[in-house]
Design a protein around this motif. Structure first.
Motif, PDB file in Angstrom:
ATOM      1  N   ARG A  88       6.984  61.089  99.818  1.00 17.87           N
ATOM      2  CA  ARG A  88       7.647  59.818 100.129  1.00 17.87           C
ATOM      3  C   ARG A  88       9.108  59.735  99.672  1.00 17.87           C
ATOM      4  O   ARG A  88       9.780  58.931  99.941  1.00 17.87           O
ATOM      5  CB  ARG A  88       6.753  58.790  99.713  1.00 17.87           C
ATOM      6  N   ALA A  89       9.267  60.904  98.760  1.00 21.60           N
ATOM      7  CA  ALA A  89      10.635  60.721  98.245  1.00 21.60           C
ATOM      8  C   ALA A  89      11.052  62.130  97.567  1.00 21.60           C
ATOM      9  O   ALA A  89       9.996  62.879  97.512  1.00 21.60           O
ATOM     10  CB  ALA A  89      10.919  59.643  97.007  1.00 21.60           C
ATOM     11  N   LYS A  90      12.393  62.637  97.407  1.00 21.04           N
ATOM     12  CA  LYS A  90      12.594  63.934  96.968  1.00 21.04           C
ATOM     13  C   LYS A  90      13.861  63.781  95.809  1.00 21.04           C
ATOM     14  O   LYS A  90      14.336  62.661  96.016  1.00 21.04           O
ATOM     15  CB  LYS A  90      12.881  64.615  98.058  1.00 21.04           C
ATOM     16  N   VAL A  91      13.575  64.464  94.842  1.00 17.57           N
ATOM     17  CA  VAL A  91      14.665  64.537  93.691  1.00 17.57           C
ATOM     18  C   VAL A  91      15.072  65.972  93.273  1.00 17.57           C
ATOM     19  O   VAL A  91      14.070  66.944  93.607  1.00 17.57           O
ATOM     20  CB  VAL A  91      13.794  64.021  92.581  1.00 17.57           C
ATOM     21  N   ILE A  92      16.390  66.027  92.975  1.00 17.98           N
ATOM     22  CA  ILE A  92      16.885  67.267  92.458  1.00 17.98           C
ATOM     23  C   ILE A  92      17.280  67.044  91.260  1.00 17.98           C
ATOM     24  O   ILE A  92      17.866  65.755  90.592  1.00 17.98           O
ATOM     25  CB  ILE A  92      18.302  67.936  93.482  1.00 17.98           C
ATOM     26  N   TYR A  93      16.776  68.000  90.277  1.00 19.68           N
ATOM     27  CA  TYR A  93      17.006  67.771  88.877  1.00 19.68           C
ATOM     28  C   TYR A  93      18.176  68.669  88.259  1.00 19.68           C
ATOM     29  O   TYR A  93      18.251  69.901  88.587  1.00 19.68           O
ATOM     30  CB  TYR A  93      15.799  68.273  87.823  1.00 19.68           C
ATOM     31  N   LEU A  94      18.987  68.097  87.567  1.00 20.35           N
ATOM     32  CA  LEU A  94      20.316  68.988  87.131  1.00 20.35           C
ATOM     33  C   LEU A  94      19.882  68.881  85.303  1.00 20.35           C
ATOM     34  O   LEU A  94      20.249  67.840  84.781  1.00 20.35           O
ATOM     35  CB  LEU A  94      21.435  68.073  87.372  1.00 20.35           C
ATOM     36  N   HIS A  95      19.927  70.047  84.855  1.00 15.94           N
ATOM     37  CA  HIS A  95      19.510  70.228  83.356  1.00 15.94           C
ATOM     38  C   HIS A  95      20.872  70.043  82.565  1.00 15.94           C
ATOM     39  O   HIS A  95      22.043  69.678  83.262  1.00 15.94           O
ATOM     40  CB  HIS A  95      19.063  71.629  83.448  1.00 15.94           C
ATOM     41  N   PRO A  96      20.589  69.858  81.349  1.00 15.96           N
ATOM     42  CA  PRO A  96      21.799  69.789  80.382  1.00 15.96           C
ATOM     43  C   PRO A  96      22.497  71.059  80.116  1.00 15.96           C
ATOM     44  O   PRO A  96      22.214  72.177  80.490  1.00 15.96           O
ATOM     45  CB  PRO A  96      21.104  69.038  79.111  1.00 15.96           C
ATOM     46  N   PHE A  97      23.424  70.988  79.229  1.00 17.30           N
ATOM     47  CA  PHE A  97      24.340  71.987  78.846  1.00 17.30           C
ATOM     48  C   PHE A  97      24.003  72.980  77.751  1.00 17.30           C
ATOM     49  O   PHE A  97      23.277  72.545  76.841  1.00 17.30           O
ATOM     50  CB  PHE A  97      25.766  71.447  78.288  1.00 17.30           C
ATOM     51  N   ALA A  98      24.042  74.288  78.158  1.00 21.50           N
ATOM     52  CA  ALA A  98      23.801  75.622  77.187  1.00 21.50           C
ATOM     53  C   ALA A  98      22.315  75.501  76.560  1.00 21.50           C
ATOM     54  O   ALA A  98      21.504  75.213  77.111  1.00 21.50           O
ATOM     55  CB  ALA A  98      24.908  75.431  75.919  1.00 21.50           C
ATOM     56  N   GLU A  99      22.354  75.259  75.189  1.00 25.67           N
ATOM     57  CA  GLU A  99      20.925  75.306  74.490  1.00 25.67           C
ATOM     58  C   GLU A  99      19.987  73.942  74.963  1.00 25.67           C
ATOM     59  O   GLU A  99      18.844  74.211  74.836  1.00 25.67           O
ATOM     60  CB  GLU A  99      20.939  75.637  73.092  1.00 25.67           C
ATOM     61  N   GLY A 155      19.680  63.443  86.443  1.00 26.99           N
ATOM     62  CA  GLY A 155      20.381  64.626  85.570  1.00 26.99           C
ATOM     63  C   GLY A 155      20.033  63.990  84.123  1.00 26.99           C
ATOM     64  O   GLY A 155      20.071  62.874  83.816  1.00 26.99           O
ATOM     65  N   LEU A 156      19.847  65.194  82.983  1.00 26.33           N
ATOM     66  CA  LEU A 156      19.863  64.896  81.908  1.00 26.33           C
ATOM     67  C   LEU A 156      21.038  65.395  80.856  1.00 26.33           C
ATOM     68  O   LEU A 156      21.721  66.430  81.235  1.00 26.33           O
ATOM     69  CB  LEU A 156      18.660  65.796  80.996  1.00 26.33           C
ATOM     70  N   ARG A 157      21.525  64.487  80.080  1.00 27.47           N
ATOM     71  CA  ARG A 157      22.834  64.576  79.280  1.00 27.47           C
ATOM     72  C   ARG A 157      24.203  64.975  80.195  1.00 27.47           C
ATOM     73  O   ARG A 157      24.402  64.189  80.969  1.00 27.47           O
ATOM     74  CB  ARG A 157      22.488  65.646  78.373  1.00 27.47           C
ATOM     75  N   LEU A 158      24.412  66.255  80.145  1.00 24.50           N
ATOM     76  CA  LEU A 158      25.650  66.660  80.938  1.00 24.50           C
ATOM     77  C   LEU A 158      25.250  66.746  82.551  1.00 24.50           C
ATOM     78  O   LEU A 158      26.270  66.544  83.122  1.00 24.50           O
ATOM     79  CB  LEU A 158      26.298  68.032  80.359  1.00 24.50           C
ATOM     80  N   GLY A 159      23.737  67.160  82.533  1.00 32.04           N
ATOM     81  CA  GLY A 159      23.496  67.067  84.012  1.00 32.04           C
ATOM     82  C   GLY A 159      23.565  65.864  84.629  1.00 32.04           C
ATOM     83  O   GLY A 159      23.511  65.562  85.790  1.00 32.04           O
ATOM     84  N   GLY A 160      23.493  64.586  83.865  1.00 31.02           N
ATOM     85  CA  GLY A 160      23.763  63.253  84.173  1.00 31.02           C
ATOM     86  C   GLY A 160      25.181  63.105  84.756  1.00 31.02           C
ATOM     87  O   GLY A 160      25.437  62.386  85.680  1.00 31.02           O
ATOM     88  N   MET A 161      26.295  63.655  83.798  1.00 28.98           N
ATOM     89  CA  MET A 161      27.413  63.225  84.282  1.00 28.98           C
ATOM     90  C   MET A 161      27.661  64.129  85.697  1.00 28.98           C
ATOM     91  O   MET A 161      28.424  63.690  86.664  1.00 28.98           O
ATOM     92  CB  MET A 161      28.183  63.957  83.315  1.00 28.98           C
ATOM     93  N   LEU A 162      27.142  65.315  85.655  1.00 29.05           N
ATOM     94  CA  LEU A 162      27.309  66.116  86.903  1.00 29.05           C
ATOM     95  C   LEU A 162      26.927  65.530  88.023  1.00 29.05           C
ATOM     96  O   LEU A 162      27.349  65.423  89.317  1.00 29.05           O
ATOM     97  CB  LEU A 162      26.752  67.504  86.550  1.00 29.05           C
ATOM     98  N   ALA A 163      25.516  64.616  87.962  1.00 27.86           N
ATOM     99  CA  ALA A 163      24.798  64.123  88.858  1.00 27.86           C
ATOM    100  C   ALA A 163      25.996  63.014  89.570  1.00 27.86           C
ATOM    101  O   ALA A 163      26.080  62.693  90.807  1.00 27.86           O
ATOM    102  CB  ALA A 163      23.619  63.402  88.575  1.00 27.86           C
TER     103      ALA A 163
END
Length: 278
Positions: free
Chosen positions: A32-43, A114-122
């Motif tokens: 019923r919905a779809k999500v793409i996850y963008l991870h944070p930076f480096a470690e 998106g999490l952390r920098l992944g949020g900014m990328l999103a």
């Protein structure tokens, strides 16, 4: 949740190389919905894998398909970290979204998480995705320049611990990047082009125009959001962005010494997604 889910690991071909993905879907139930996850930076990416996997499974059990993507130079995808560039990461995201749209009904609501920098990328990618249903931002980076400075300090801290003093300061490292030289930070070779692009980004200048779920982890129920975050949220609201914000108590799992979880974050995310999907 006890509902069964399918978890399918695969490599997504792109013009430059293969990207590692994990695709979580419900078993014997409609998507019923779809999500793409963008991870944070480096470690931070590796520290966060468990939380991302737990959230993906909860979403899939609720009928929400999740595609977890390792960006170029990260995780099990092609290239080294030194190959990473911001525009290349954006191209990775658009390739993955095309794949996700082909796997599902095009009318199915699409979210970027998106999490952390992944949020900014999103947020940056969303400018080219006018039809997305919303974004989920976990503790997004607000100021790219401050983030890069904090990352560079990892090298200084490491040298202080191992040698008793730092051989080079943050200013000198920034000068190397400005001169186009890569620098090695904690085992990651940071390309000057990537660092310079990230340093130009400010969330307050990047208002998205889709519903936003913004969740931050705080140390205690009495904790207040930082002024810089409040400024961004107010600016977005002034520009017409519809925000759902929440603060949950827990540990910053992307930086803890041991792998940790924040169950309240998982619960809050599911509750707020359901509000948008209703």
């Amino acid at each position: 949740m006890n509902a069964a889910v399918n978890i399918n690991p695969f490599f997504l071909p792109t013009p430059l190389g293969h990207l590692f993905c994990m695709y979580s879907t419900p078993v014997n139930a409609p998507i019923r919905a779809k999500v793409i996850y963008l991870h944070p930076f480096a470690e931070e990416m590796h520290k966060s894998r468990r939380m991302a996997a737990l959230q993906a499974r909860q979403c899939a059990a609720a009928g929400i398909a999740v595609l977890q993507l390792d960006l170029t130079g990260c995780g099990d995808s092609w290239g080294d970290f030194g190959d990473a560039r911001w525009e290349r990461w954006k191209a990775d995201v658009f390739c993955a979204i095309d794949w996700l749209n082909n796997e599902t009904n095009n009318d199915t609501s699409l979210f970027i998480w998106g999490l952390r920098l992944g949020g900014m990328l999103a947020v940056d990618c969303a400018k080219q995705l006018p039809n997305i249903a919303g974004m989920i931002l976990w503790q997004p980076i607000i100021n790219g320049e401050l983030f890069i400075n904090q990352f560079l300090r990892i090298k200084l801290a490491s040298e202080m611990l191992s040698e008793g003093q730092a051989r080079i300061g943050t200013r000198q490292l920034r000068e190397q990047l400005t001169a186009g030289e890569s620098v090695e930070i904690g085992g990651y070779f940071l390309a000057a082009e990537l660092a310079q692009t990230i340093a130009t980004l400010r969330l307050e200048q990047m208002t998205p125009f889709c519903p936003i779920i913004w969740i931050d982890i705080v140390a205690g129920a009495e904790s207040l959001p930082i002024p810089a975050q409040q400024k961004v949220i107010q600016e977005w609201k002034n520009n017409g962005c519809h925000l759902y914000t929440r603060y949950v108590v827990g540990e910053p799992f992307w930086m803890t010494q041991e792998i940790s979880e924040c169950p309240a974050l998982l619960t809050a995310t599911m509750e707020m997604m359901e509000q948008i999907l209703q």
